[in-house]
Design an enzyme around this catalytic site. Structure first.
Site, PDB file in Angstrom:
ATOM      1  N   GLU A 238       0.806  -1.097  -0.028  1.00 48.40           N
ATOM      2  CA  GLU A 238      -0.034   0.060  -0.188  1.00 48.40           C
ATOM      3  C   GLU A 238       0.822   1.098  -0.145  1.00 48.40           C
ATOM      4  O   GLU A 238       1.632   1.464   0.872  1.00 48.40           O
ATOM      5  CB  GLU A 238      -1.089  -0.019   1.227  1.00 48.40           C
ATOM      6  CG  GLU A 238      -1.744   1.395   1.045  1.00 48.40           C
ATOM      7  CD  GLU A 238      -2.732   1.283   2.543  1.00 48.40           C
ATOM      8  OE1 GLU A 238      -3.395   2.402   2.697  1.00 48.40           O
ATOM      9  OE2 GLU A 238      -2.953   0.372   3.152  1.00 48.40           O
ATOM     10  N   LYS A 370      -8.093 -15.237  16.193  1.00 47.59           N
ATOM     11  CA  LYS A 370      -8.380 -14.871  14.841  1.00 47.59           C
ATOM     12  C   LYS A 370      -9.728 -14.460  14.440  1.00 47.59           C
ATOM     13  O   LYS A 370     -10.164 -14.784  13.497  1.00 47.59           O
ATOM     14  CB  LYS A 370      -7.703 -15.978  13.793  1.00 47.59           C
ATOM     15  CG  LYS A 370      -6.280 -16.340  14.122  1.00 47.59           C
ATOM     16  CD  LYS A 370      -5.879 -17.493  13.241  1.00 47.59           C
ATOM     17  CE  LYS A 370      -4.600 -17.681  13.525  1.00 47.59           C
ATOM     18  NZ  LYS A 370      -3.963 -19.177  13.025  1.00 47.59           N
ATOM     19  N   ASP A 446       1.849 -14.296  12.868  1.00 50.00           N
ATOM     20  CA  ASP A 446       0.607 -14.928  12.022  1.00 50.00           C
ATOM     21  C   ASP A 446      -0.053 -13.816  11.559  1.00 50.00           C
ATOM     22  O   ASP A 446      -0.844 -12.991  12.342  1.00 50.00           O
ATOM     23  CB  ASP A 446      -0.060 -15.709  13.182  1.00 50.00           C
ATOM     24  CG  ASP A 446      -1.021 -16.665  12.388  1.00 50.00           C
ATOM     25  OD1 ASP A 446      -1.436 -16.143  11.152  1.00 50.00           O
ATOM     26  OD2 ASP A 446      -1.510 -17.746  12.945  1.00 50.00           O
ATOM     27  N   HIS A 544      -2.429  10.163  -1.628  1.00 53.55           N
ATOM     28  CA  HIS A 544      -2.720   8.623  -2.286  1.00 53.55           C
ATOM     29  C   HIS A 544      -2.554   8.891  -3.945  1.00 53.55           C
ATOM     30  O   HIS A 544      -2.035   7.794  -4.526  1.00 53.55           O
ATOM     31  CB  HIS A 544      -3.928   8.319  -2.267  1.00 53.55           C
ATOM     32  CG  HIS A 544      -3.945   7.559  -0.833  1.00 53.55           C
ATOM     33  ND1 HIS A 544      -3.739   6.182  -0.661  1.00 53.55           N
ATOM     34  CD2 HIS A 544      -3.898   7.712   0.511  1.00 53.55           C
ATOM     35  CE1 HIS A 544      -3.545   5.816   0.380  1.00 53.55           C
ATOM     36  NE2 HIS A 544      -3.556   6.645   1.306  1.00 53.55           N
TER      37      HIS A 544
END
Length: 559
Positions: A238, A370, A446, A544
């Site tokens: 990004e 998660k 993770d 951006h």
């Protein structure tokens, strides 16, 4: 196309040039003369002197006799010719070294080109026949490899046994990749195969590998946190993310730095069991939560690891099902495997006193792993961290290009009220998951645990009569480790080493993991500060469009 070799440097001045025995002598300019050059020089010097002396005597006699100079005889004509010829030779003699160097250089180049054209061309680099491209596979594979690939394609050889069967992880990945190419008809040329240690992931990180994905890693910092300077690695695709976080780090550093505190440090695992009746399930709940039984449970639990230490058990019920949420310290490991082994020990122990207990699963989602869950937001999971900083008014204006009041107002309306309108669960922030994910990937965590690790509440307040800005992030469930899993891979290990938290801290187990958690929170603090400033100043879209809009065709770049 011939590749030019690097020519040897010329010998130093005053150092005689030694030639190898038997090497042919380079062509010299004097070789074009019928006599040795020293004899030729002597002859032309004598002719020049004699002819000049003769002509001078004749010119003097003509002056005395008043004879015109243009009246000449054959001897004078011959003497004039000899004078001019010898003069030309002697003038060129002073430049003979230059002429010789030109001749020698040209001849050496010609000799090199001839040798290059006649010498055997070096063999091109050997390409792996398993890279997946049409050109690469044109080279015939060894017969044994061809049989294995054909077996995998036909379904006779399971792809997952290749590493065990061959004993060569790189070769197994290449054969699996070739089988995939034949089955799908896709070349997957942009996915690299070579340049990775496949043995390092065997049984740890990834199964059935066919390559690896490349991600750029940027550095934000220095992040001045708790008196230390950290250069924070961020793996992301990004645009603007690293630059924005870096700006936040600059604002924090120029304001004196940030401080952090770890409130809790405990990984959790919550198995679920079922009893014939809810009363029996309630009996187990009472037993587990009774402080009198904690020491016994700790002894049973702690046998699984020298680092895992039971901290507590909290239970919840749904009918006759009981969910037991164990929490324990795990040293410098993230600790899911460690706590799972300890929980299994306790379940085996409880089975003797509660034989009617039916263990449904080692994980009953009350952990909660998660998944965005209120239990993690309230009770915490992993490391619970608060990080704060005071940003001076002049830094807000100079570096962040906005003002304190606009930032405070934006945070209330966006991060607090806006998130409440959306019904967010732990999402009272601008983009905490951006920074958490980037640091997780760079340091071998993770990535899926970004879900709960990104739970964050960002608070902004005006202090010192409204001149300065107090900013804080509260993150109750940052799940990180510095040993195990992806942390042992070369690239991820290097990023941990950059932060000074590679591996286990032998003097104080758990310290490295806690420092990493505070760095994550510090990075989030910097990212939140910068993004909110960009929003308040109306710079988000502009930045951006400038940094996150590539005009390159990456499919062509990959090929």
């Amino acid at each position: 196309m011939d590749v030019r070799r690097r020519m040897a440097p010329p010998p130093a001045v005053g150092v005689p040039h030694r030639k190898a025995a038997g090497a042919p002598r380079a062509l010299q300019a004097g070789d074009a003369l019928p006599l040795p050059i020293r004899h030729t020089n002597l002859i032309f010097s004598a002719l020049f002197a004699v002819s000049l002396a003769y002509l001078m005597r004749r010119w003097r006699a003509k002056i005395r006799s008043s004879i015109p100079f243009h009246v000449v005889n054959l001897t004078e004509i011959l003497a004039t010719f000899v004078l001019v010829a010898s003069l030309i030779y002697l003038l060129s003699f002073f430049g003979i070294a230059f002429v010789q160097s030109i001749v020698s250089s040209t001849d050496e180049d010609e000799d090199f080109l001839v040798a290059s054209s006649t010498a055997k061309a070096p063999a091109p680099p050997t390409q792996c026949g398993l890279l997946g491209s049409a050109d690469a596979v044109s080279e015939k594979m060894p017969e044994e490899d061809e049989e294995i690939v054909a077996g995998v394609v036909a379904g006779k050889i399971p792809s997952y046994v290749l590493e065990t069967k061959l004993g060569d992880c790189r070769r197994a990945a290449g054969l699996r990749r070739e089988a995939l190419r034949r089955i799908t008809g896709r070349q997957i040329e942009g996915l690299p195969l070579d340049g990775f240690d496949y043995a390092s992931i065997l049984g740890q990180c990834c199964e059935l590998p066919v390559g690896y994905v490349q991600l750029p890693v940027g550095i934000a910092g220095p992040l001045l946190l708790d008196g230390q300077r950290f250069y924070v690695p961020m793996a992301t695709t990004e645009g603007c993310l690293v630059a924005s976080t870096n700006r936040g780090c600059k604002a924090i550093a120029e304001s004196g730095g940030a401080t952090s505190v770890v409130l809790r440090d405990a990984m959790t695992r919550a198995p679920v069991a079922r009893f014939p009746t809810a009363r029996r399930a309630a009996g187990l709940k009472a037993f587990l939560e009774d402080p009198a039984n904690f020491d016994t449970l700790s002894v049973v639990f702690n046998r699984s690891s020298r680092f895992g230490r039971l901290q507590g058990v909290k239970c919840a019920m749904a009918g006759r099902n009981i969910y037991m949420r164990f929490s324990c310290s795990t040293g410098d490991a993230m600790g899911m495997n460690m706590i799972s082994k300890g929980v299994q020990n306790v379940l085996d122990y409880l089975q003797d006193d509660f034989p009617d207990m039916d263990v449904i699963s080692i994980s009953g989602n009350f952990c909660s792993d998660k998944k965005s869950a209120a239990v993690n937001w309230i009770e915490g999971r992993g490391k619970s961290v608060v990080c704060e900083a005071v940003i001076k008014e002049e830094i807000v204006k100079k570096v962040l290009k906005t003002n304190v009041q606009s930032l405070v107002e934006l945070n209330v309306i966006k991060n607090l009220a806006g998130s409440a309108v959306a019904g967010a669960l732990g999402g009272f922030n601008a983009h905490a998951s951006n920074i958490v994910s980037a640091i997780f990937i760079a340091t071998g965590q993770d990535p899926a645990q970004n879900v709960e690790s990104s739970q964050c509440m960002t608070m902004l307040e005006a202090i010192n009569d409204g001149r300065d800005l107090h900013i804080s992030v509260t993150m109750p469930s940052i799940e990180v480790g510095t040993v195990g899993g992806g942390t042992q891979l070369a690239s991820q290990s290097a990023c941990l080493d950059l932060l000074g938290v590679k591996g286990a801290n032998r003097k104080s187990p758990g310290t490295n993991a806690r420092i990493l958690a505070t760095v994550v929170a510090g990075g989030v603090l910097a990212g939140e500060l910068s993004l909110l400033s960009a929003l308040a100043a109306g710079q988000l879209v502009k930045s951006h469009m400038k940094y996150n809009r590539s005009s390159r065709d990456m499919s062509k770049v990959a090929s």
